[in-house]
Design an enzyme around this catalytic site. Structure first.
Site: not given
Ligand code: NAD
Length: 247
Positions: A64, A90, A142, A155, A157, A159, A188
């Protein structure tokens, strides 16, 4: 019962974890599912299994972080299915380190997948959805994107950024018949949390009012609801699915 008969659903990072379970739940309700993931072996095996079971599934090995690849594969998707009803943005990665230890490469890799990837796929999908004047875009945020987390500058930043994209796209695309929402999972049980020490996971369970970590099905259920007609008046929102971890 939510029905996705003949709906076309694209899930990035759908070869494992939450994406895989989300794909399964859409398939179980009649959707045609396309998966884009870097994990070629797992993706091909899954697509074969689901196809053998009589479902309409297609897998593409895709990174991606490449806008060229995303644009090209989106036009192939349009040829293949003629439409796109739901995009689940996702795919995501972590490269955890404290601010002191995080190097710019670790910062950049997470930006590329979790933020640029969401932008590229959202931009390409919204083109198709505008033409058909309908569609749903769902983004993976998140709870740490809402509240911060030790050792996750990069991470967190991304989300938080995903929340901003969700609200901006909801404003820009609402009149085109496109809804845009985000899901903010807690912790999760997927390969992503394999790097979190057992002790920390036990502490997290203790802090969670519902007393357990989340399962991929808990997050998939939120995506399915937001994608369904039952959510037809919901856009620009972020649903926390975290067992009450950060109430
Ligand atoms: P996972 O690591 O189990 O699965 C992620 C999938 O994304 C993998 O199949 C991987 O191959 C794919 N992927 C990674 N980089 C890619 C790229 N460049 N292009 C295409 N595919 C790529 O992760 P997960 O736990 O299922 O997480 C899914 C999403 O949910 C992520 O965005 C993650 O940040 C978010 N999330 C997860 C948790 C959790 O606790 N597991 C919590 C909050 C948010």
């Amino acid at each position: 019962m939510m029905d996705f008969e003949n709906k076309v659903v694209l899930i990035t990072g759908g070869a494992g974890g939450i994406g895989r379970e989300t794909a399964q739940q859409f398939i179980d309700r009649g959707a045609k599912v396309e998966i884009w993931d870097m994990a070629e072996k797992a993706g091909k095996e899954l697509a074969q299994k689901w196809t053998d079971e009589g479902n309409n599934v297609h897998f593409e090995k895709l990174d991606v972080t490449s806008y060229e690849a995303v644009k090209q594969t989106m036009s192939e998707l349009q040829e293949r299915w003629s439409r796109l009803d739901v995009l689940v943005n996702n795919a995501g990665i972590t490269r955890d380190a404290t601010l002191k230890k995080m190097d710019p490469d670790e910062w950049q890799q997470v930006m590329d997948v979790n933020l640029n990837g969401v932008f590229y796929c959202g931009k390409a999908a919204s083109g198709l959805m505008r033409d058909q004047e309908s569609g749903v875009i769902l983004n993976a945020s998140s709870v740490v994107g809402l509240y911060g987390n030790f050792g996750q500058s990069n991470y967190v930043a991304t989300k938080s950024g995903v929340v901003g994209l969700t609200k901006t796209w909801a404003r820009e695309l609402g009149r085109k018949g496109i809804r845009v929402n985000a899901v903010a999972p807690g912790f999760i049980e997927t390969p992503m949390v394999d790097t979190v020490p057992e002790k920390v996971l036990n502490q997290l369970k203790d802090q969670t009012p519902l007393g357990r970590l989340g399962k991929p099905k808990d997050i998939a259920a939120a995506y399915l609801f937001l994608a369904s007609d039952q959510a037809e008046y919901i856009t620009g929102t972020v649903i926390q699915v975290d067992g009450g971890l950060v109430v």
